[in-house]
Scaffold this active site. Structure first.
Site, PDB file in Angstrom:
ATOM      1  N   THR A 189      -9.269   1.237  58.535  1.00  0.00           N
ATOM      2  CA  THR A 189      -9.179   1.961  59.811  1.00  0.00           C
ATOM      3  C   THR A 189      -7.853   2.725  59.786  1.00  0.00           C
ATOM      4  O   THR A 189      -7.039   2.509  58.884  1.00  0.00           O
ATOM      5  CB  THR A 189      -9.196   0.982  61.010  1.00  0.00           C
ATOM      6  OG1 THR A 189      -8.044   0.148  60.930  1.00  0.00           O
ATOM      7  CG2 THR A 189     -10.456   0.127  61.027  1.00  0.00           C
ATOM      8  N   ASN A 204     -10.645  -1.592  51.432  1.00  0.00           N
ATOM      9  CA  ASN A 204      -9.389  -1.639  50.683  1.00  0.00           C
ATOM     10  C   ASN A 204      -9.149  -3.086  50.266  1.00  0.00           C
ATOM     11  O   ASN A 204      -9.621  -4.017  50.932  1.00  0.00           O
ATOM     12  CB  ASN A 204      -8.230  -1.166  51.564  1.00  0.00           C
ATOM     13  CG  ASN A 204      -6.906  -1.145  50.824  1.00  0.00           C
ATOM     14  OD1 ASN A 204      -6.847  -0.762  49.646  1.00  0.00           O
ATOM     15  ND2 ASN A 204      -5.841  -1.575  51.472  1.00  0.00           N
ATOM     16  N   HIS A 234      -5.848  -5.629  49.486  1.00  0.00           N
ATOM     17  CA  HIS A 234      -4.404  -5.665  49.688  1.00  0.00           C
ATOM     18  C   HIS A 234      -3.865  -7.000  49.186  1.00  0.00           C
ATOM     19  O   HIS A 234      -4.450  -8.049  49.453  1.00  0.00           O
ATOM     20  CB  HIS A 234      -4.081  -5.489  51.179  1.00  0.00           C
ATOM     21  CG  HIS A 234      -2.616  -5.421  51.450  1.00  0.00           C
ATOM     22  ND1 HIS A 234      -1.867  -4.295  51.161  1.00  0.00           N
ATOM     23  CD2 HIS A 234      -1.750  -6.333  51.939  1.00  0.00           C
ATOM     24  CE1 HIS A 234      -0.606  -4.530  51.479  1.00  0.00           C
ATOM     25  NE2 HIS A 234      -0.504  -5.760  51.948  1.00  0.00           N
ATOM     26  N   ARG A 270      -0.206  16.380  52.841  1.00  0.00           N
ATOM     27  CA  ARG A 270      -1.152  15.268  52.879  1.00  0.00           C
ATOM     28  C   ARG A 270      -2.515  15.751  53.396  1.00  0.00           C
ATOM     29  O   ARG A 270      -3.561  15.333  52.905  1.00  0.00           O
ATOM     30  CB  ARG A 270      -0.574  14.179  53.797  1.00  0.00           C
ATOM     31  CG  ARG A 270      -1.193  12.820  53.622  1.00  0.00           C
ATOM     32  CD  ARG A 270      -0.492  11.763  54.462  1.00  0.00           C
ATOM     33  NE  ARG A 270       0.833  11.386  54.016  1.00  0.00           N
ATOM     34  CZ  ARG A 270       1.100  10.663  52.928  1.00  0.00           C
ATOM     35  NH1 ARG A 270       0.135  10.244  52.149  1.00  0.00           N
ATOM     36  NH2 ARG A 270       2.333  10.369  52.600  1.00  0.00           N
ATOM     37  N   GLU A 293      -5.134   2.345  61.148  1.00  0.00           N
ATOM     38  CA  GLU A 293      -3.912   1.530  61.106  1.00  0.00           C
ATOM     39  C   GLU A 293      -3.683   1.009  59.686  1.00  0.00           C
ATOM     40  O   GLU A 293      -4.525   0.281  59.142  1.00  0.00           O
ATOM     41  CB  GLU A 293      -4.041   0.350  62.082  1.00  0.00           C
ATOM     42  CG  GLU A 293      -2.732  -0.371  62.293  1.00  0.00           C
ATOM     43  CD  GLU A 293      -2.913  -1.744  62.955  1.00  0.00           C
ATOM     44  OE1 GLU A 293      -2.034  -2.597  62.771  1.00  0.00           O
ATOM     45  OE2 GLU A 293      -3.954  -1.962  63.608  1.00  0.00           O
ATOM     46  N   LEU A 294      -2.551   1.330  59.066  1.00  0.00           N
ATOM     47  CA  LEU A 294      -2.284   1.004  57.670  1.00  0.00           C
ATOM     48  C   LEU A 294      -2.392  -0.504  57.420  1.00  0.00           C
ATOM     49  O   LEU A 294      -1.695  -1.291  58.071  1.00  0.00           O
ATOM     50  CB  LEU A 294      -0.880   1.493  57.274  1.00  0.00           C
ATOM     51  CG  LEU A 294      -0.471   1.217  55.816  1.00  0.00           C
ATOM     52  CD1 LEU A 294      -1.311   2.030  54.840  1.00  0.00           C
ATOM     53  CD2 LEU A 294       1.002   1.471  55.609  1.00  0.00           C
ATOM     54  N   ARG A 348      -1.912   5.757  48.134  1.00  0.00           N
ATOM     55  CA  ARG A 348      -1.580   6.885  49.008  1.00  0.00           C
ATOM     56  C   ARG A 348      -1.941   6.525  50.440  1.00  0.00           C
ATOM     57  O   ARG A 348      -2.984   5.919  50.689  1.00  0.00           O
ATOM     58  CB  ARG A 348      -2.424   8.122  48.630  1.00  0.00           C
ATOM     59  CG  ARG A 348      -2.157   8.673  47.267  1.00  0.00           C
ATOM     60  CD  ARG A 348      -1.016   9.626  47.232  1.00  0.00           C
ATOM     61  NE  ARG A 348      -1.121  10.713  48.187  1.00  0.00           N
ATOM     62  CZ  ARG A 348      -0.120  11.545  48.469  1.00  0.00           C
ATOM     63  NH1 ARG A 348       1.056  11.374  47.869  1.00  0.00           N
ATOM     64  NH2 ARG A 348      -0.267  12.516  49.344  1.00  0.00           N
ATOM     65  N   ILE A 349      -1.087   6.920  51.350  1.00  0.00           N
ATOM     66  CA  ILE A 349      -1.422   6.783  52.770  1.00  0.00           C
ATOM     67  C   ILE A 349      -2.404   7.889  53.116  1.00  0.00           C
ATOM     68  O   ILE A 349      -2.247   9.039  52.686  1.00  0.00           O
ATOM     69  CB  ILE A 349      -0.145   6.860  53.628  1.00  0.00           C
ATOM     70  CG1 ILE A 349       0.676   5.586  53.400  1.00  0.00           C
ATOM     71  CG2 ILE A 349      -0.489   7.038  55.098  1.00  0.00           C
ATOM     72  CD1 ILE A 349       2.017   5.584  54.093  1.00  0.00           C
TER      73      ILE A 349
HETATM   74  C1  GAR Z   1      -3.790  -4.599  43.344  1.00  0.00           C
HETATM   75  O1  GAR Z   1      -2.988  -5.754  43.323  1.00  0.00           O
HETATM   76  C2  GAR Z   1      -4.061  -4.174  44.780  1.00  0.00           C
HETATM   77  O2  GAR Z   1      -4.185  -5.276  45.643  1.00  0.00           O
HETATM   78  C3  GAR Z   1      -2.832  -3.381  45.084  1.00  0.00           C
HETATM   79  O3  GAR Z   1      -2.591  -2.640  43.911  1.00  0.00           O
HETATM   80  C4  GAR Z   1      -3.017  -3.400  42.786  1.00  0.00           C
HETATM   81  C5  GAR Z   1      -3.875  -2.535  41.878  1.00  0.00           C
HETATM   82  O4  GAR Z   1      -4.151  -3.184  40.676  1.00  0.00           O
HETATM   83  N1  GAR Z   1      -3.041  -2.518  46.200  1.00  0.00           N
HETATM   84  C6  GAR Z   1      -2.091  -2.203  47.071  1.00  0.00           C
HETATM   85  O5  GAR Z   1      -0.949  -2.600  46.990  1.00  0.00           O
HETATM   86  C7  GAR Z   1      -2.534  -1.287  48.187  1.00  0.00           C
HETATM   87  N2  GAR Z   1      -1.447  -0.968  49.070  1.00  0.00           N
HETATM   88  P1  GAR Z   1      -5.287  -2.638  39.701  1.00  0.00           P
HETATM   89  O6  GAR Z   1      -5.015  -1.147  39.500  1.00  0.00           O
HETATM   90  O7  GAR Z   1      -5.098  -3.404  38.443  1.00  0.00           O
HETATM   91  O8  GAR Z   1      -6.618  -2.877  40.353  1.00  0.00           O
END
Ligand code: GAR
Length: 210
Positions: free
Chosen positions: A141, A107, A109, A65, A143-144, A91-92
Site C-alpha cells: 500500500t 513485497n 521485508h 521518480r 505506506e512504506l 526503490r520507493i
Molecule cells: C531480501 O532480504 C529482501 O527481504 C530485502 O532485500 C533482500 C533481497 O535479496 N528487501 C528489502 O529490504 C526491501 N526493502 P534477494 O535479491 O537475494 O532476493
C-alpha cells in the site's frame, strides 16, 4: 495459471525460490517477466537461465521518480500480470504506482513488521537486543512497508550473531514464505479487502499468518 511479474534490484535469491516453485508446479503461475532497475543485477541472469524474459529498466535514465514509475508501470502492464512481486526491489514507489496495483502487489521485508520498516533491519534488531527476528510478506500500500501482512516467519537471534549471520538465517525463511504466499494468491486463497487480508474466506489477524 496466473501471470506474474517480478521486480528486483539485486541478487534475486527470492526470485530463484519463486522460479523453482513455478517450474515444479507448486505455484499455479508463470513468471512472464523479471524487471530490474539495476541493469547489472544478478537476478536478471537467473531469469535468462530459466528462459524467462529479463528486462532492465535503469532508473538513472529518468529525471524523476514519477517518470520512472510511469515507464515501469507501462512495461509491467504490457505483460498483463495478475500479480506483481517485489523481490528485493530497492526503490520507493509513488502512491499513484502503488494504487494502480492495489491488491495485486506483494513485497517481502526482512523484519517482523511492523518492527523495523526501511533499511538495515538486521543491525537494528541486534542493536535493540531482540531475541527474535524474521521476515514478512505483505500487500503493498502507499505506506512504506506498512501494508497488510500476509505471512511472517520468525528466527532466533543467537549469541555471537552479527548482521551477516542473522541475514543468512532470515534469508532461508524468506525463500520458504515468499513461494507460499504466491502459491496462495495464485490459488485465489488470498484477497486484500478494505478491512484487511482475507485467507480462505477468513479475516487474518493484523500479524498475518505465522
Ligand atoms: C531480501 O532480504 C529482501 O527481504 C530485502 O532485500 C533482500 C533481497 O535479496 N528487501 C528489502 O529490504 C526491501 N526493502 P534477494 O535479491 O537475494 O532476493
Amino acid at each position: 495459471a496466473k501471470r506474474i511479474v517480478v521486480l528486483i534490484s539485486g541478487s534475486g535469491s527470492n526470485l530463484q525460490a519463486l522460479i523453482d516453485s513455478t517450474l515444479s508446479g507448486r505455484i499455479d503461475g508463470r513468471i512472464v517477466s523479471v524487471i530490474s532497475n539495476r541493469p547489472d543485477a544478478f537476478g536478471l541472469e537467473r531469469a535468462r537461465r530459466a528462459g524467462i524474459r529479463a528486462e532492465p529498466l535503469d532508473h538513472k535514465a529518468f529525471d524523476s521518480r514519477e517518470t520512472f514509475d510511469a515507464a515501469l508501470q507501462e512495461l509491467i502492464d504490457s505483460h498483463e500480470p495478475d500479480l506483481v512481486v517485489l523481490a528485493g526491489f530497492m526503490r520507493i514507489l509513488t502512491p499513484e504506482f502503488v494504487s494502480h496495483y492495489l491488491g495485486r502487489m506483494f513485497n517481502i521485508h526482512p523484519s517482523l513488521l511492523p518492527k523495523y520498516k526501511g533499511l538495515n533491519t538486521h543491525q537494528r534488531a541486534l542493536d535493540a537486543g531482540d531475541t527474535e527476528h524474521g521476515c514478512t510478506v505483505h500487500f503493498v500500500t502507499p505506506e512504506l512497508d506498512g501494508g497488510p501482512l500476509v505471512v511472517q516467519a520468525a528466527v532466533p537471534v543467537e549469541a555471537g550473531d552479527d548482521a551477516d549471520s542473522l541475514q543468512q538465517r532470515v534469508h532461508r525463511r524468506e525463500h520458504e514464505i515468499y513461494p507460499l504466499a504466491v502459491e496462495w494468491f495464485c490459488a485465489d486463497r488470498l484477497r486484500l479487502l478494505p478491512e484487511g487480508v482475507e485467507f480462505d474466506g477468513q479475516h487474518l489477524p493484523q500479524t498475518g499468518l505465522r
